[in-house]
Structures are given as structure tokens and as C-alpha cells.
Design a protein around this motif. Structure first.
Motif, short mmCIF file in Angstrom:
data_model
loop_
_atom_site.label_atom_id
_atom_site.label_comp_id
_atom_site.label_asym_id
_atom_site.label_seq_id
_atom_site.Cartn_x
_atom_site.Cartn_y
_atom_site.Cartn_z
N PRO A 1 19.69 -17.52 -44.01
CA PRO A 1 18.27 -17.22 -44.24
C PRO A 1 17.38 -18.16 -43.41
CG PRO A 1 19.45 -17.34 -46.32
CD PRO A 1 20.39 -17.82 -45.26
N LYS A 2 16.34 -17.59 -42.78
CA LYS A 2 15.41 -18.38 -41.96
C LYS A 2 14.81 -19.54 -42.72
CE LYS A 2 13.61 -15.07 -38.64
NZ LYS A 2 12.44 -14.30 -38.22
N THR A 3 14.56 -19.35 -43.99
CA THR A 3 13.91 -20.39 -44.79
C THR A 3 14.76 -21.64 -44.92
OG1 THR A 3 14.74 -19.31 -46.77
CG2 THR A 3 12.47 -18.82 -46.12
N ASN A 4 16.02 -21.58 -44.52
CA ASN A 4 16.92 -22.73 -44.63
C ASN A 4 17.25 -23.36 -43.28
OD1 ASN A 4 17.40 -22.86 -47.51
ND2 ASN A 4 18.17 -20.81 -47.19
N ARG A 5 16.42 -23.10 -42.29
CA ARG A 5 16.64 -23.64 -40.95
C ARG A 5 16.82 -25.16 -40.97
NH1 ARG A 5 15.42 -20.89 -35.76
NH2 ARG A 5 14.58 -19.09 -36.83
N ALA A 6 15.97 -25.86 -41.68
CA ALA A 6 16.05 -27.33 -41.71
C ALA A 6 17.36 -27.79 -42.37
CB ALA A 6 14.85 -27.90 -42.45
N LEU A 7 17.76 -27.11 -43.42
CA LEU A 7 18.98 -27.47 -44.13
C LEU A 7 20.22 -27.33 -43.24
CD1 LEU A 7 20.32 -28.20 -46.88
CD2 LEU A 7 20.35 -25.75 -47.37
N TYR A 8 20.20 -26.33 -42.34
CA TYR A 8 21.36 -26.05 -41.51
C TYR A 8 21.24 -26.54 -40.07
CZ TYR A 8 23.54 -23.43 -45.19
OH TYR A 8 24.15 -23.10 -46.37
N ALA A 9 20.16 -27.21 -39.73
CA ALA A 9 19.96 -27.66 -38.35
C ALA A 9 21.16 -28.48 -37.86
CB ALA A 9 18.68 -28.47 -38.24
N GLU A 10 21.62 -29.39 -38.65
CA GLU A 10 22.76 -30.23 -38.26
C GLU A 10 24.09 -29.56 -38.58
OE1 GLU A 10 24.77 -33.28 -36.53
OE2 GLU A 10 22.61 -32.96 -36.48
#
Length: 107
Positions: free
Chosen positions: A68-77
Motif C-alpha cells: 500500500p502507498k500509505t506505507n512507503r516510509a515503513l518499507y523504504a528500507e
């Protein structure tokens, strides 16, 4: 041989559900129907697994990972070395099977 798609559908931490509005479970009224239709649209070239991602473990391997796009920060690394397709809740809510399929194939 088919390629593998991994869709992060929901989240958990050490098998405990993480309350987040950013997962896909609350986006569609018929999640199983949506999942089945996308699975059928991708077959036979692509195999798709929907997971509840255990945030305390390494992200499983796949040819493409849908998040989900809303979790970009969570999955960046966590997903930096993977081919990632970012989907919005609107794409799922609108049942945009063809649009999502196109994103996966083009990844």
C-alpha cells in the motif's frame, strides 16, 4: 515457470495484529473476491500470495512485491532491493484489476 508476486495485505508484529488503517483489509467490502479476481487475471504467468507481513521478520522474496502507498516510509528500507509496486486504497476499492495487473507486469 510463473513469476511470484507477494502482496502485503495486512500487518502484524510477532503474530500480533497491528492496528493500522494503511492495510488493505478495510479498503474493499469483498477482499476475497478481489484477491481471487486478481489471482485469475495474473494466471498463468504470475502466482500471487497475499500475506500479513510480520514487521519483526525479513520481507519474503518475490519477483514483485505489492505494498500500500500509505506505507512507503515503513518499507523504504525493508524493500529497497525489491521490485515494488505501490497501490492506493482507491485502486483496490475501485476494483482496478487491470490497472494493478499492468503495474505488476511492468515492474
Amino acid at each position: 515457470m510463473s513469476k511470484k508476486v507477494l502482496w502485503v495485505w495486512s500487518f502484524n508484529n510477532r503474530q500480533q495484529t497491528v492496528g493500522t488503517p494503511a492495510g488493505m483489509s478495510g479498503v474493499t467490502m469483498r477482499p476475497r473476491k478481489f484477491q481471487k479476481e486478481l489471482r485469475e487475471a495474473l494466471a498463468p504467468d504470475w502466482e500471487i500470495d497475499y500475506i500479513s507481513d510480520d514487521l519483526s521478520e525479513t520481507l519474503p522474496q518475490a519477483d514483485v512485491i505489492v505494498i500500500p502507498k500509505t506505507n512507503r516510509a515503513l518499507y523504504a528500507e525493508r524493500a529497497k532491493d525489491a521490485k515494488v509496486v505501490w497501490v492506493s486504497g482507491n485502486e483496490v476499492a475501485e476494483n482496478d484489476i487491470e490497472g494493478i495487473k499492468r503495474k505488476i507486469i511492468e515492474a
